[in-house]
Design an enzyme around this catalytic site. Structure first.
Site, PDB file in Angstrom:
ATOM      1  N   LYS A 177       6.403   4.935   1.907  1.00  0.00           N
ATOM      2  CA  LYS A 177       5.042   4.768   2.437  1.00  0.00           C
ATOM      3  C   LYS A 177       4.379   3.512   1.873  1.00  0.00           C
ATOM      4  O   LYS A 177       3.809   2.702   2.621  1.00  0.00           O
ATOM      5  CB  LYS A 177       4.192   5.997   2.055  1.00  0.00           C
ATOM      6  CG  LYS A 177       2.702   5.819   2.255  1.00  0.00           C
ATOM      7  CD  LYS A 177       1.941   7.081   1.958  1.00  0.00           C
ATOM      8  CE  LYS A 177       1.351   7.200   0.586  1.00  0.00           C
ATOM      9  NZ  LYS A 177       0.265   6.284   0.263  1.00  0.00           N
ATOM     10  N   ASN A 178       4.474   3.356   0.542  1.00  0.00           N
ATOM     11  CA  ASN A 178       3.724   2.260  -0.092  1.00  0.00           C
ATOM     12  C   ASN A 178       4.355   0.888   0.115  1.00  0.00           C
ATOM     13  O   ASN A 178       3.787  -0.125  -0.299  1.00  0.00           O
ATOM     14  CB  ASN A 178       3.532   2.546  -1.587  1.00  0.00           C
ATOM     15  CG  ASN A 178       2.544   3.680  -1.809  1.00  0.00           C
ATOM     16  OD1 ASN A 178       1.921   4.162  -0.862  1.00  0.00           O
ATOM     17  ND2 ASN A 178       2.415   4.128  -3.044  1.00  0.00           N
ATOM     18  N   CYS A 188     -12.384   8.174  -3.471  1.00  0.00           N
ATOM     19  CA  CYS A 188     -11.579   9.204  -2.803  1.00  0.00           C
ATOM     20  C   CYS A 188     -11.326  10.342  -3.769  1.00  0.00           C
ATOM     21  O   CYS A 188     -11.901  10.375  -4.849  1.00  0.00           O
ATOM     22  CB  CYS A 188     -10.288   8.610  -2.264  1.00  0.00           C
ATOM     23  SG  CYS A 188      -9.149   8.201  -3.574  1.00  0.00           S
ATOM     24  N   ARG A 242     -11.867   4.255  -7.205  1.00  0.00           N
ATOM     25  CA  ARG A 242     -11.026   3.239  -6.563  1.00  0.00           C
ATOM     26  C   ARG A 242     -11.821   2.033  -6.059  1.00  0.00           C
ATOM     27  O   ARG A 242     -11.862   1.758  -4.857  1.00  0.00           O
ATOM     28  CB  ARG A 242     -10.207   3.869  -5.432  1.00  0.00           C
ATOM     29  CG  ARG A 242      -9.313   4.962  -5.946  1.00  0.00           C
ATOM     30  CD  ARG A 242      -8.400   5.498  -4.906  1.00  0.00           C
ATOM     31  NE  ARG A 242      -7.162   4.735  -4.814  1.00  0.00           N
ATOM     32  CZ  ARG A 242      -6.111   5.130  -4.114  1.00  0.00           C
ATOM     33  NH1 ARG A 242      -6.156   6.255  -3.441  1.00  0.00           N
ATOM     34  NH2 ARG A 242      -5.021   4.402  -4.080  1.00  0.00           N
ATOM     35  N   ASP A 302       1.575   8.636  -9.176  1.00  0.00           N
ATOM     36  CA  ASP A 302       1.761   9.482  -7.986  1.00  0.00           C
ATOM     37  C   ASP A 302       2.662  10.683  -8.276  1.00  0.00           C
ATOM     38  O   ASP A 302       2.663  11.655  -7.510  1.00  0.00           O
ATOM     39  CB  ASP A 302       2.369   8.662  -6.834  1.00  0.00           C
ATOM     40  CG  ASP A 302       1.355   7.702  -6.231  1.00  0.00           C
ATOM     41  OD1 ASP A 302       0.175   7.758  -6.616  1.00  0.00           O
ATOM     42  OD2 ASP A 302       1.747   6.890  -5.370  1.00  0.00           O
ATOM     43  N   ARG A 342       0.480  12.985   5.111  1.00  0.00           N
ATOM     44  CA  ARG A 342       0.117  11.557   5.014  1.00  0.00           C
ATOM     45  C   ARG A 342       1.241  10.759   4.378  1.00  0.00           C
ATOM     46  O   ARG A 342       1.356   9.553   4.593  1.00  0.00           O
ATOM     47  CB  ARG A 342      -1.148  11.396   4.148  1.00  0.00           C
ATOM     48  CG  ARG A 342      -2.366  12.036   4.756  1.00  0.00           C
ATOM     49  CD  ARG A 342      -3.565  11.668   3.960  1.00  0.00           C
ATOM     50  NE  ARG A 342      -3.777  10.227   4.093  1.00  0.00           N
ATOM     51  CZ  ARG A 342      -4.941   9.634   4.034  1.00  0.00           C
ATOM     52  NH1 ARG A 342      -6.016  10.345   3.853  1.00  0.00           N
ATOM     53  NH2 ARG A 342      -5.046   8.340   4.163  1.00  0.00           N
TER      54      ARG A 342
HETATM   55  C1  UD1 Z   1      -1.370   1.981  -4.921  1.00  0.00           C
HETATM   56  C2  UD1 Z   1      -0.616   3.061  -4.188  1.00  0.00           C
HETATM   57  C3  UD1 Z   1      -0.923   4.416  -4.779  1.00  0.00           C
HETATM   58  C4  UD1 Z   1      -0.638   4.416  -6.279  1.00  0.00           C
HETATM   59  C5  UD1 Z   1      -1.338   3.243  -6.966  1.00  0.00           C
HETATM   60  C6  UD1 Z   1      -0.974   3.088  -8.437  1.00  0.00           C
HETATM   61  C7  UD1 Z   1      -0.422   2.165  -1.941  1.00  0.00           C
HETATM   62  C8  UD1 Z   1      -0.805   2.270  -0.500  1.00  0.00           C
HETATM   63  N1  UD1 Z   1      -1.018   3.037  -2.784  1.00  0.00           N
HETATM   64  O1  UD1 Z   1      -2.768   2.231  -4.760  1.00  0.00           O
HETATM   65  O2  UD1 Z   1      -0.092   5.378  -4.140  1.00  0.00           O
HETATM   66  O3  UD1 Z   1      -1.120   5.616  -6.833  1.00  0.00           O
HETATM   67  O4  UD1 Z   1      -0.998   2.004  -6.306  1.00  0.00           O
HETATM   68  O5  UD1 Z   1       0.401   2.964  -8.586  1.00  0.00           O
HETATM   69  O6  UD1 Z   1       0.407   1.351  -2.310  1.00  0.00           O
HETATM   70  N2  UD1 Z   1      -8.755  -0.799  -9.521  1.00  0.00           N
HETATM   71  C9  UD1 Z   1      -9.992  -1.375  -9.820  1.00  0.00           C
HETATM   72  N3  UD1 Z   1     -10.407  -2.425  -9.046  1.00  0.00           N
HETATM   73  C10 UD1 Z   1      -9.663  -2.941  -8.018  1.00  0.00           C
HETATM   74  C11 UD1 Z   1      -8.403  -2.338  -7.717  1.00  0.00           C
HETATM   75  C12 UD1 Z   1      -7.988  -1.264  -8.500  1.00  0.00           C
HETATM   76  O7  UD1 Z   1     -10.684  -0.961 -10.735  1.00  0.00           O
HETATM   77  O8  UD1 Z   1     -10.098  -3.906  -7.366  1.00  0.00           O
HETATM   78  C13 UD1 Z   1      -8.285   0.350 -10.328  1.00  0.00           C
HETATM   79  C14 UD1 Z   1      -8.136   1.645  -9.494  1.00  0.00           C
HETATM   80  O9  UD1 Z   1      -9.366   2.322  -9.355  1.00  0.00           O
HETATM   81  C15 UD1 Z   1      -7.125   2.408 -10.316  1.00  0.00           C
HETATM   82  C16 UD1 Z   1      -6.208   1.302 -10.863  1.00  0.00           C
HETATM   83  O10 UD1 Z   1      -6.965   0.088 -10.777  1.00  0.00           O
HETATM   84  O11 UD1 Z   1      -7.749   3.072 -11.372  1.00  0.00           O
HETATM   85  C17 UD1 Z   1      -4.920   1.139 -10.111  1.00  0.00           C
HETATM   86  O12 UD1 Z   1      -5.191   0.917  -8.744  1.00  0.00           O
HETATM   87  P1  UD1 Z   1      -4.220   0.097  -7.776  1.00  0.00           P
HETATM   88  O13 UD1 Z   1      -2.993  -0.305  -8.516  1.00  0.00           O
HETATM   89  O14 UD1 Z   1      -5.025  -0.942  -7.100  1.00  0.00           O
HETATM   90  O15 UD1 Z   1      -3.829   1.218  -6.715  1.00  0.00           O
HETATM   91  P2  UD1 Z   1      -3.832   1.103  -5.142  1.00  0.00           P
HETATM   92  O16 UD1 Z   1      -3.309  -0.212  -4.715  1.00  0.00           O
HETATM   93  O17 UD1 Z   1      -5.152   1.560  -4.615  1.00  0.00           O
END
Ligand code: UD1
Length: 418
Positions: free
Chosen positions: A22-23, A116, A121, A305, A397
């Site tokens: 998925k990711n 969420c 996030r 995850d 999902r």
């Molecule tokens: C992706 C994955 C998700 C996985 C996560 C961490 C997809 C579609 N989803 O989510 O399944 O759980 O990586 O491995 O690939 N953060 C901030 N500011 C930002 C961006 C992130 O504070 O601008 C924080 C988030 O709130 C979280 C952490 O950084 O606490 C990690 O988030 P991130 O690595 O960005 O996860 P996603 O890309 O949303």
């Protein structure tokens, strides 16, 4: 929403075929927007998040055709750069399209994604990085409005190796003159898959999977055919199920390459794992040993995850286990449902203390998010009696054919749509 009705305590035996990731599928679909020609993607999982991404791509003018697990995307006639609130609210990770839409059309308007079920996030790192690359971004009436006509290369340092921010910034940089460097980049295997796909279309990207990703700007991309990598969260989910229920299952297409951290934890907890060229065989007598320390971290650390899935498994371990969830601040909500099944879990901030119990008792539980829902299903598979797992559309999902796969290997599970 629909539910699973599960009669627990069935041994698992047989073979399943592992789905595409998925990711990886979601950012690769987003990346196809950059191309002026048709792209053919194989091994795309048949899951709801992919369906939502297809709808978003169609809504901005891409032609999308599905044949089994193969997707054809023709982005040559993109007519819109606005992604509506109704679509963003269905899938938060649609924000990874921001970089590609901006690079392709030089403008983008996206509804601001809210928090969420697993945390706030924020997307501050996505927006700061895009601004550092020359995008002019304003926020109005809940929308992010981005102007990309002055996009340029640059050096970006992320405060945290965010997966989505790394992907967004790679996508935004593909056409910028010069070389962009993203340091403290996320190293997840899905980012490597994205790099392979972009380079197959003619991009020049190096370093994915290491601390720094380099993007050398090019003028245009050409169409290609690409096979999405296997899902590294789904295979350990089934491995945990076998460890909890006992059994002997072959997962065709699975590999240990990207799952070293959960693999060693599963070995420690008693699972017997044999790797073959075409898949992985897992065997268990249903006895789970406790794990005294799991700390979720960016790759190559233990994946957040899988935290809910391992939490469910450790509810039945002999002894006490400790989990530290460092990635998302609110990822233990599902444990209140596990407690309804008799699990002994104490949550203190980001720490979960799990005292193993002999057996879980069947009851009705409610999914609130994708991995939490899968964790409840695993718990129900080895609970005494009949359980009902409600709201299983969350699970769909990310898991293709979850209940049919589990049924195929011996679970007594029935899906009842709403
Ligand atoms: C992706 C994955 C998700 C996985 C996560 C961490 C997809 C579609 N989803 O989510 O399944 O759980 O990586 O491995 O690939 N953060 C901030 N500011 C930002 C961006 C992130 O504070 O601008 C924080 C988030 O709130 C979280 C952490 O950084 O606490 C990690 O988030 P991130 O690595 O960005 O996860 P996603 O890309 O949303």
């Amino acid at each position: 929403m629909g539910k699973y009705i599960i009669n627990g305590k069935k041994r698992l035996e047989g073979e399943i075929t592992l789905q595409g990731a998925k990711n990886a599928a979601l950012p690769i679909m987003a990346a196809s927007v950059l191309c002026g020609e048709e792209v053919v993607l194989h091994n795309v999982p048949d899951i709801t998040d992919v369906s939502i991404m297809k709808k978003i791509l169609s809504s901005i003018g891409c032609f999308v055709k599905t044949e089994g697990n193969t997707l054809t995307i023709d982005p040559s006639n993109i007519s819109d750069s606005v992604v509506s609130e109704s679509l963003v609210s269905k899938m938060r990770s649609s924000i990874i399209l921001l970089g590609s839409v901006l690079a392709r059309t030089k403008k983008a308007k996206f509804s601001y994604p809210g928090g969420c079920d697993i945390g706030l996030r924020p997307i501050d790192m996505h927006l700061k990085g895009l601004k550092d690359l020359g995008a002019v971004i304003t926020e109005e009436h809940g929308y992010i409005i981005a102007d990309g006509k002055d996009l340029h290369s640059g050096n970006i340092h992320l405060n945290y190796p965010s997966v989505g921010a790394t992907e967004n910034l790679i996508l935004a940089s593909v056409f910028s003159k010069g070389v962009t460097a993203i340091s403290n980049a996320a190293k997840e295997p899905e980012i490597v898959d994205l790099q392979y796909f972009l380079n197959k279309m003619g991009a020049r990207i190096y370093g994915a999977g290491t601390n720094t990703v380099y993007i050398e700007g090019i003028k245009e991309l050409h169409g290609c055919e690409y096979t999405i990598m296997s899902d590294r969260i789904v295979s350990p989910t089934y491995m945990c199920a076998v460890n909890m229920c006992g059994g002997d299952v072959f997962m065709r297409g699975a590999s240990l390459d990207n799952i070293k951290s959960p693999y060693y934890k599963l070995i420690e907890s008693g699972l017997d794992v044999t790797a073959f060229a075409d898949g992985i065989r897992v065997r268990s007598d249903g006895k789970v040993s406790n794990l005294d320390s799991i700390i979720s971290m960016p790759y190559p650390g233990f994946p957040t995850d899988l935290q809910p899935i391992f939490t469910a498994m450790l509810c039945l371990a002999e002894g006490t286990s400790i989990i530290n969830e460092t990635v998302f601040e609110n990822r233990y909500r599902f444990t209140s449902q596990l407690k309804r099944m008799g699990a002994d879990i104490k949550i203190e901030g980001r720490i979960a203390l799990i005292r193993g119990v002999k057996s879980l008792s069947a009851t009705r539980v409610y999914s609130e998010d994708l991995r939490g829902g899968a964790a409840l299903t695993l718990a129900a598979l080895c609970a005494d009696g009949q359980s009902v797992v409600e709201d299983v559309e969350y699970i769909m999902r990310g898991y293709e054919d979850f209940h049919t796969n589990l049924e195929k290997i011996g679970s007594d599970i029935r899906y009842v749509p709403f």
